[in-house]
Design a protein around this motif. Structure first.
Motif, PDB file in Angstrom:
ATOM      1  N   GLN A   1       0.876  -1.184   0.000  1.00 27.62           N
ATOM      2  CA  GLN A   1       0.000   0.000   0.000  1.00 27.62           C
ATOM      3  C   GLN A   1       0.902   1.219   0.000  1.00 27.62           C
ATOM      4  N   LEU A   2       1.226   1.716  -1.145  1.00 27.27           N
ATOM      5  CA  LEU A   2       2.130   2.867  -1.217  1.00 27.27           C
ATOM      6  C   LEU A   2       1.359   4.116  -0.791  1.00 27.27           C
ATOM      7  N   ALA A   3       1.720   4.624   0.386  1.00 26.81           N
ATOM      8  CA  ALA A   3       1.045   5.824   0.879  1.00 26.81           C
ATOM      9  C   ALA A   3       1.914   7.035   0.592  1.00 26.81           C
ATOM     10  N   LEU A   4       1.270   8.058   0.104  1.00 29.15           N
ATOM     11  CA  LEU A   4       1.965   9.327  -0.154  1.00 29.15           C
ATOM     12  C   LEU A   4       1.261  10.410   0.658  1.00 29.15           C
ATOM     13  N   TYR A   5       1.791  11.615   0.612  1.00 26.98           N
ATOM     14  CA  TYR A   5       1.150  12.709   1.361  1.00 26.98           C
ATOM     15  C   TYR A   5      -0.052  13.205   0.564  1.00 26.98           C
TER      16      TYR A   5
ATOM     17  N   ASN B   1      -2.100  15.616   0.805  1.00 25.86           N
ATOM     18  CA  ASN B   1      -2.322  17.049   0.571  1.00 25.86           C
ATOM     19  C   ASN B   1      -1.307  17.633  -0.406  1.00 25.86           C
ATOM     20  N   LEU B   2      -0.367  16.779  -0.873  1.00 28.89           N
ATOM     21  CA  LEU B   2       0.603  17.241  -1.870  1.00 28.89           C
ATOM     22  C   LEU B   2       0.258  16.615  -3.214  1.00 28.89           C
TER      23      LEU B   2
ATOM     24  N   GLU C   1       4.847  17.024  -6.164  1.00 28.83           N
ATOM     25  CA  GLU C   1       5.423  17.459  -4.873  1.00 28.83           C
ATOM     26  C   GLU C   1       5.892  16.259  -4.055  1.00 28.83           C
TER      27      GLU C   1
ATOM     28  N   GLU D   1       9.065  15.215  -5.514  1.00 25.23           N
ATOM     29  CA  GLU D   1      10.092  16.203  -5.176  1.00 25.23           C
ATOM     30  C   GLU D   1      10.599  15.978  -3.751  1.00 25.23           C
ATOM     31  N   PHE D   2       9.652  15.703  -2.850  1.00 22.74           N
ATOM     32  CA  PHE D   2      10.035  15.503  -1.445  1.00 22.74           C
ATOM     33  C   PHE D   2      10.855  14.231  -1.258  1.00 22.74           C
ATOM     34  N   PHE D   3      10.298  13.107  -1.701  1.00 25.89           N
ATOM     35  CA  PHE D   3      10.985  11.832  -1.444  1.00 25.89           C
ATOM     36  C   PHE D   3      12.320  11.741  -2.187  1.00 25.89           C
TER      37      PHE D   3
ATOM     38  N   LEU E   1      15.247  13.487  -0.318  1.00 27.89           N
ATOM     39  CA  LEU E   1      15.729  12.991   0.972  1.00 27.89           C
ATOM     40  C   LEU E   1      17.047  12.252   0.742  1.00 27.89           C
TER      41      LEU E   1
ATOM     42  N   ILE F   1       9.883   7.762  -8.080  1.00 28.54           N
ATOM     43  CA  ILE F   1      10.842   8.000  -6.980  1.00 28.54           C
ATOM     44  C   ILE F   1      12.092   7.144  -7.204  1.00 28.54           C
TER      45      ILE F   1
END
Lengths: 436, 235
Positions: free
Chosen positions: B82-86, B88-89, B93, B96-98, B101, B144
């Motif tokens: 279950q690939l969970a992402l944010y 609200n982004l 985005e 970009e975030f992951f 890191l 990613i």
């Protein structure tokens, strides 16, 4: 990379209700507390100015009357109206001086012990009267204490910090993003610290910015070294609570567990430790009850009354040079007796007071040492010291009043004992408290 | 590229993974089959360094996952079941975030290209992830991996819950990655997809790798029979 995480964290935070709740409610609470604090301080300053003006007006009036009498433009009907009489100038009616503990620049921040202890009092030849603005305080206030900035910072800010920081990592686990984060070439701890740092900067920023803005609005001067110290103290205190949030987020516990644990620590530091410290200090250094002290005072007064003339007679024997014999006015004999009795009562009370005061001092010293166990208590005490509303400073008022009374008596009593009345040009030498 | 040697993991009295030897070479897609509780996910977690083995070693590109965890993860990407992402982004985005890191952030255009390469529709790139299907989220996961330029990709049951078309598209993406030399380890229950996509297939039962085939050497019916036999044995 840190800037990048900050940027993304900010995008998350700005969509959270917790942040907006904090960003709206906290400044309002700070503003309200500073408004009340500023009003309280203004009221104190007004009281002080009013009383000083009354004092000045009284002694100006006395001098005018005396000058008129000296010029022969006026006459005095009775001895107790004679402005040259040391009793009229040092004891009766509006005569006497008020001693004040002036508000410090940071006084609006913490009401401290002002609910309980007075910040000014009146000194006359026989009287030491600590005074209050309102003789009967609002009973709710007596129970809850004042709503001040210290209360907001020490008690409420930790709750906002808990709301902002309790689930920084646990929410990732619950949302399901934790495993994706965990698979990146950066440690979860590094992510946690960076997420917490931005929260710390935001909450601290909200507090400090609100403090500065409201202070400017309410005329509280923070642009000095004390203001800087306050900002450092606030930052240290919020860091402490954020550090606890970090600690809880390091454990693999659920958000609910973190919330319960952190709230438990809030209760521990703010309620349990103070209660335990109170229990320890009162057990180790019990202070006799206030009722006993009042009874003791009454006993002393009754004993002095009972000794009455004997006490006065022996005083005359010991101080023959300080008593005018012969045809003296009635008020002279009456008031000479009163002064001797008052002095005896004061000396005996001072002696008796030591047995009540010593345990209290030991209690305060021990409590001060144990206070380091609770950062909130330490901060509260520090804020009260900076605001000048701490117990020690307010209790020092009585000592200052006693010291000034001695100066007051040294000016008036020798003149009264020699039945010397004052001239108008001598009135400028009437002692003034250096504190004022 | 991915190598486990004599890997053992116990949970109290249960041996979840028992002396596992497994290697996935660059350009291979290794499909790990097995019933629930066979130890597939534990194996994945051991490869990712989420769990510490009781004994044995796990290496990614020759780097021990436990001795040099961060360095190993630079070479490795992971897509959970279950690939969970944010939510609200946007997809962009999230990528970009992951991808930032632990490595230098990439430009907006470059990230958009990666998302397109991962098969995400252009119209979805700047939409919030809260409206994404599982297939779309997994494409972000692939992006990613592409952004990290990973040498290895580990997927835990990536096709469960995907419709046949999405599953097929996803398989094509994996094949594309493997052609670029990425070593792929994927756990799945989907025998058909394993045989179609995989280059090698392993069947695990009770923590032990019971059988291994080259995908091209086994027909679908044979694979099914072997698998069902193993299932029966585990019952």
């Amino acid at each position: 990379m840190m800037i990048h995480i900050f940027d993304f964290e900010w995008r998350h935070i700005r969509t959270s209700g917790a942040f907006w709740g904090t960003a709206i409610i906290l400044p309002l609470l700070i503003g309200f507390s500073l408004y009340l604090g500023s009003n309280r301080t203004t009221q104190h300053v007004e009281t002080i100015n009013e009383l000083l003006a009354t004092e000045t007006a009284f002694y100006d009036d006395m001098r005018s009357q005396l000058e008129a009498i000296e010029r022969g433009d006026a006459e005095v009907d009775a001895w107790f109206q004679n402005p040259a009489n040391p009793l009229v100038l040092g004891q009766f009616g509006e005569a006497g001086r008020h001693i004040f503990l002036h508000p410090k620049p940071l006084a609006p921040l913490a009401a401290g012990q002002l609910d309980i202890l007075p910040y000014y009092g009146k000194v006359t030849l026989t009287g030491l009267e600590p005074l209050r603005d309102n003789a009967l305080e609002n009973p709710f206030m007596q129970v809850s204490g004042s709503f001040d900035f210290a209360f907001v910072l020490v008690w409420l800010v930790p709750l906002f910090i808990i709301v902002m920081g309790y689930n920084v990592i646990s929410s990732e686990r619950e949302r399901g993003t934790y495993s994706l984060l965990q698979s990146q070439p950066i440690s979860i701890r590094a992510i946690l610290f960076q997420k917490m740092i931005i929260r710390f900067l935001l909450v601290n920023g909200i507090i400090i910015l609100s403090l500065i803005v409201w202070s400017v609005m309410f005329g509280i001067d923070l642009f000095n070294i004390q203001g800087l110290q306050l900002i450092v103290a606030i930052s240290l205190y919020t860091s402490f609570w954020f550090a606890l949030c970090v600690l809880f987020n390091l454990f693999q516990t659920s958000s609910a567990m973190n919330a319960v644990g952190l709230t438990g620590l809030w209760v521990f530091f703010l309620l349990i430790i103070p209660s335990v410290i109170s229990l320890i200090v009162t057990s180790l250094h019990p202070v006799p009850s206030r009722a006993l002290w009042i009874t003791e005072q009454r006993t002393i007064q009754q004993a002095v009354q009972a000794e009455g003339d004997d006490l006065f007679d022996s005083w005359i024997v010991e101080h023959p040079e300080e008593f005018v014999e012969g045809d003296t006015p009635q008020f002279y004999n009456t008031w000479m007796r009163r002064f001797v009795w008052a002095q005896t009562v004061a000396e005996r009370e001072h002696e008796a007071e030591r047995q009540f005061e010593e345990p209290r001092k030991r209690q305060a010293q021990l409590a001060s040492r144990l206070r380091v166990l609770s950062p909130p208590m330490t901060l509260q005490a520090w804020l009260e010291r900076k605001a000048g509303t701490d117990t020690e400073r307010l209790r020092s008022l009585e000592g200052e009043m006693r010291a000034f009374q001695q100066e007051w008596q040294e000016f008036f009593l020798p003149r009264f004992r020699r039945l010397e009345f004052l001239r108008s040009d001598e009135l400028i030498h009437i002692p003034v408290s250096h504190k004022n | 590229m991915l190598k486990a040697e004599q890997l053992v993991k116990r949970f109290e009295d249960t041996v979840a993974v028992n002396r596992l030897d497994l290697e996935v070479k660059a350009g291979e897609i290794y499909c790990l089959l097995g019933p629930n509780g066979a130890g597939k996910t534990t194996t994945v977690h051991l490869f990712m360094g989420f769990l510490k083995p009781d004994s044995g070693t796990v290496k990614v590109g020759g780097i021990d996952v436990f001795e040099n965890q961060l360095e190993a993860r630079r070479r490795l990407s992971y897509i959970p079941e279950q690939l969970a992402l944010y939510p609200n982004l946007t997809g962009h985005e999230n990528l970009e975030f992951f991808s930032s890191l632990g490595s230098d952030p990439q430009g907006k255009k470059a990230l958009e290209l990666l998302l397109k390469e991962a098969g995400l529709q252009e119209s979805a790139i700047h939409r919030k992830v809260s409206g994404y299907s599982k297939g779309m989220r997994q494409k972000v996961g692939i992006a990613i991996a592409l952004a990290k330029n990973s040498k290895a990709l580990i997927l835990d049951e990536p096709t469960s819950g995907l419709d046949p078309e999405a599953s097929n598209e996803f398989a094509r993406l994996l094949t594309g990655l493997s052609k670029k030399g990425v070593a792929i380890l994927m756990t799945t229950h989907d025998l058909f997809r394993a045989r179609e996509t995989g280059t090698r297939i392993g069947i695990m039962r009770e923590g032990v790798l019971k059988r291994e085939f080259k995908a091209e050497d086994v027909k679908h019916e044979e694979l099914e029979n072997v698998y069902l036999n193993q299932m029966r044995l585990s019952e």
